[in-house]
Design an enzyme around this catalytic site. Structure first.
Site, PDB file in Angstrom:
ATOM      1  CG  ASP A  63      22.869 -32.693   3.788  1.00 22.18           C
ATOM      2  OD1 ASP A  63      23.916 -32.635   4.330  1.00 22.18           O
ATOM      3  OD2 ASP A  63      22.330 -31.437   3.249  1.00 22.18           O
ATOM      4  CG  ASP A 122      16.434 -35.444  -0.022  1.00 28.39           C
ATOM      5  OD1 ASP A 122      15.268 -35.733  -0.245  1.00 28.39           O
ATOM      6  OD2 ASP A 122      16.420 -34.214   0.010  1.00 28.39           O
ATOM      7  CD  GLU A 129      17.049 -35.354   3.820  1.00 24.81           C
ATOM      8  OE1 GLU A 129      17.650 -34.532   3.556  1.00 24.81           O
ATOM      9  OE2 GLU A 129      17.068 -36.313   3.139  1.00 24.81           O
ATOM     10  CG  ASP A 177      21.281 -34.760  -0.845  1.00 24.81           C
ATOM     11  OD1 ASP A 177      20.937 -35.697   0.352  1.00 24.81           O
ATOM     12  OD2 ASP A 177      20.774 -33.837  -0.878  1.00 24.81           O
TER      13      ASP A 177
END
Length: 661
Positions: A529, A525, A452, A527
């Site tokens: 997103d 990641d 990412e 998280d």
């Protein structure tokens, strides 16, 4: 998804192993003298099953564990298909014991020709049962006759009770061997049928933790396929219970599969015909999606690899729709025929055949091989579908218009795909500019990290082993392929580089043999997103490159959330719970705890040490054991309808442990 141990992969920084010696080199004197008559081993009874369990249940992981449940349940389903059982109950006890019971005829008892009791023979001898001669069952799923005896062999304890002939008979076993003779334990009364209880042997399995959802899904399918049977699942571990009963059978099944999609016609098209000795039952309904979802069963066994019944269905569908479209004037004489791919876009169908002598490929029964079934299914579906279209021309026109739109999109996709291929060829098969490829050319030794963002991509490129680890940074959010046809996918600037990097094509031209990497690792990641990008990538592979998942080539990296350091010693944690455990293990008040917000915050050496080094990393291997459940999840999470997604979020919100806002 399956955990892969850190030691499962070879260290890429180690020297690649030399090629195996030739067969001639292996034929030395030492090898010859070691192979004598004493080397020949004969395994008695069920010892062969315990020696090579994978040959009988596929594996000894969670999949193999649940196969024990299927084998017991399938025997009860066979009784239901024979019209002898109306209720089936599966119970998971608090201590992990599983019990399957039905109200069928009960396992036969009495002296067998072998000299043993028939109940003992069924449970201790491979290839023994009432499904071979045709006298016990006209239709059966357990044709190999090894099912319940294999369960016995791989259980530390089993007890079978058979209520028939006026009494209840019972026998217990320990790792496949009878603990005593078959005993008469009481009068039958109103009870009838078979009750089988077993504890999976912890020495044989990697896990003995049963999945309520997985068993529930399987029992739901069985209830759809055998209408009129009441099936109940009870989980005493957490006090859960589900019951399934469907009068509509396959029509109810198709409605369930299409529950989060817009159907083109309100009533599923239904086929129920007997062709020779085979009963053909099919339900199908078109929806507004771009994907095909066809499930096939033979004697209630899910034939995930298809077979002759699927071939016959597809042939009938293509020919019938083309014939009707020309009769109705929707297709003109100058128009070309709709292809099989065109008529299957947006199709949901369930195919179920019941036959007296099915020929499955392998013990797992993944594919039906009976050649005669192709013609039987083709005839039944063609006749019934043609009649339905004649009686419901409005539905027929909507279906054909959908197919014509698919045909136009397919042609646009072909041109876009040719452009992608041609562009690569003109550039000397150049790879995407942001791809940092590896030196290794053997796909089996090569890894591709899908990372990412450019920042994380930079760290990954610096930290990788360039000999066999390639890095492809992804720019922004991937296209949601659940809402897009192939032509739009191929024109997407953030999907096309991935297709080119993988090198195997896409759609009808996809060739798994051309795949450039046999370990494709999604590294995003930890998280919201990152989870979204991961879901978009999983949707892409599931819908357009399912062979990658089926081959076991798709993985998810597990980067840490925390870095905990004393200054001299550094540890990493992937969750809050693990962080607290590490802090307690250090047992000092002077600690530095850093939470990583993204992969880009990690130094190259940290990323290598925690996430990319095969000696220390943890990977999750992606699989799709249950096609129906997987299709439903992707449709709900990524499809057009918002309401089901909102309901899912509301119902699952209480399970959230780490919320990143």
């Amino acid at each position: 998804m399956t955990d892969t141990s850190p030691n499962a992969s070879n260290n890429p920084k180690a020297t690649p192993p030399a090629a195996p010696p030739s067969t001639r080199a292996k034929r030395g004197k030492a090898g010859s003298s070691d192979y004598t008559a004493a080397s020949i081993q004969v395994l008695e009874g069920l010892e062969a099953v315990r020696k090579r369990p994978g040959m009988y249940i596929g594996s000894t992981d969670s999949r193999g564990l649940h196969q024990l449940v299927w084998e017991v349940v399938d025997n009860s389903i066979d009784e239901a298909m024979a019209g002898q059982a109306k209720t089936i109950r599966v119970t998971i006890a608090a201590d992990g014991m599983v019990t399957g019971e039905d109200d069928g005829r009960g396992v036969p008892v009495g002296k067998h020709s072998t000299g043993k009791d028939a109940l003992e023979v069924v449970h201790t001898v491979l290839h023994a049962g009432g499904k071979f001669g045709g006298g016990g069952y006209k239709v059966s799923g357990g044709l190999h006759g090894v099912g319940v005896s294999v369960v016995n062999a791989l259980s530390s304890w089993m007890r079978v009770e058979s209520a028939r002939d006026g009494f209840i008979w019972a026998q217990e076993y320990a790792r496949g061997k009878p603990a005593g003779p078959v005993k008469k334990i009481g009068p039958q009364g109103t009870r009838r049928g078979t009750r089988t209880s077993f504890r999976a042997d912890e020495e044989m399995f990697e896990t003995t933790d049963y999945s309520f959802e997985l068993i529930s899904q399987r029992l739901r399918e069985s209830a759809y396929l055998t209408k009129g049977v009441w099936i109940t699942l009870i989980d005493e571990r957490n006090d859960r219970e589900r019951s399934f009963y469907f009068e509509g059978g396959l029509q109810s099944f198709v409605r369930h599969l299409n529950r989060n999609k817009e159907a083109l016609h309100s009533r599923p098209i239904y086929v129920d015909r007997r062709e020779g000795t085979t009963n053909v039952e099919v339900a199908l309904q078109y929806n507004d999606s771009y994907t095909e979802n066809v499930l096939a069963f033979a004697n209630n066994i899910n034939t995930v690899d298809g077979g002759s019944h699927v071939t016959g269905f597809r042939a009938a569908l293509t020919s019938s729709l083309n014939d009707w479209a020309r009769r109705a004037g929707v297709l003109r004489d100058a128009d070309s025929n709709l292809s099989g791919e065109d008529v299957r876009e947006g199709l949901t169908a369930v195919i179920s055949v019941k036959l007296t002598d099915p020929q499955f490929e392998g013990q797992t029964k993944a594919k039906l091989g009976n050649a005669e079934v192709k013609g039987q299914v083709q005839t039944a579906v063609a006749d019934s579908l043609g009649q339905y279209l004649d009686e419901n021309p409005a539905d027929g026109r909507r279906i054909i218009e959908k197919c014509l739109t698919a045909a136009r999109a397919r042609e646009a996709a072909r041109k876009a795909r040719d452009l992608v291929i041609r562009k690569g060829a003109l550039d000397g098969m150049s790879l995407p500019g942001k791809l940092a490829d590896c030196q290794e050319r053997d796909p089996a030794r090569s890894e591709l990290y899908l990372v990412e963002g450019d920042s994380a991509g930079g760290s990954a490129k610096q930290g990788r082993d360039r000999r066999n680890q390639a890095i492809l940074p992804l720019r922004g959010k991937l296209l949601n392929v659940e809402k897009a046809r192939l032509d739009k996918i191929l024109s997407s600037e953030n999907v096309r580089p991935l297709i080119i990097a993988l090198g195997a094509g896409i759609g009808e031209t996809f060739d798994i043999a051309k795949l450039r990497y046999h370990r494709i690792i999604i590294m995003t990641d930890a998280d919201v997103d990152g989870a979204h990008i991961r879901t978009l990538l999983l949707t892409f592979f599931y819908r357009h490159m399912p062979q990658v998942i089926e081959s076991g080539y798709l993985y998810i990296a597990q980067p840490p959330l925390y870095r905990i350091s004393t200054g001299k010693v550094t540890r990493y944690a992937q969750s809050d719970t693990e962080r607290e455990r590490v802090i307690k293990e250090f047992n000092v008040k002077n600690l530095s705890v850093q939470r990583f917000k993204g992969l880009g915050e990690m130094n190259a050496d940290q990323l290598w040490e925690t996430t990319m080094n095969p000696e220390s990393r943890t990977l999750l291997r992606v699989d799709s054991e249950d096609a129906a459940a997987a299709d439903g999840i992707f449709t709900m999470l990524m499809g057009e309808k918002v309401a089901p997604r909102k309901e899912f979020i509301k119902s699952e919100a209480r399970k959230v442990q780490n919320l990143d806002v």
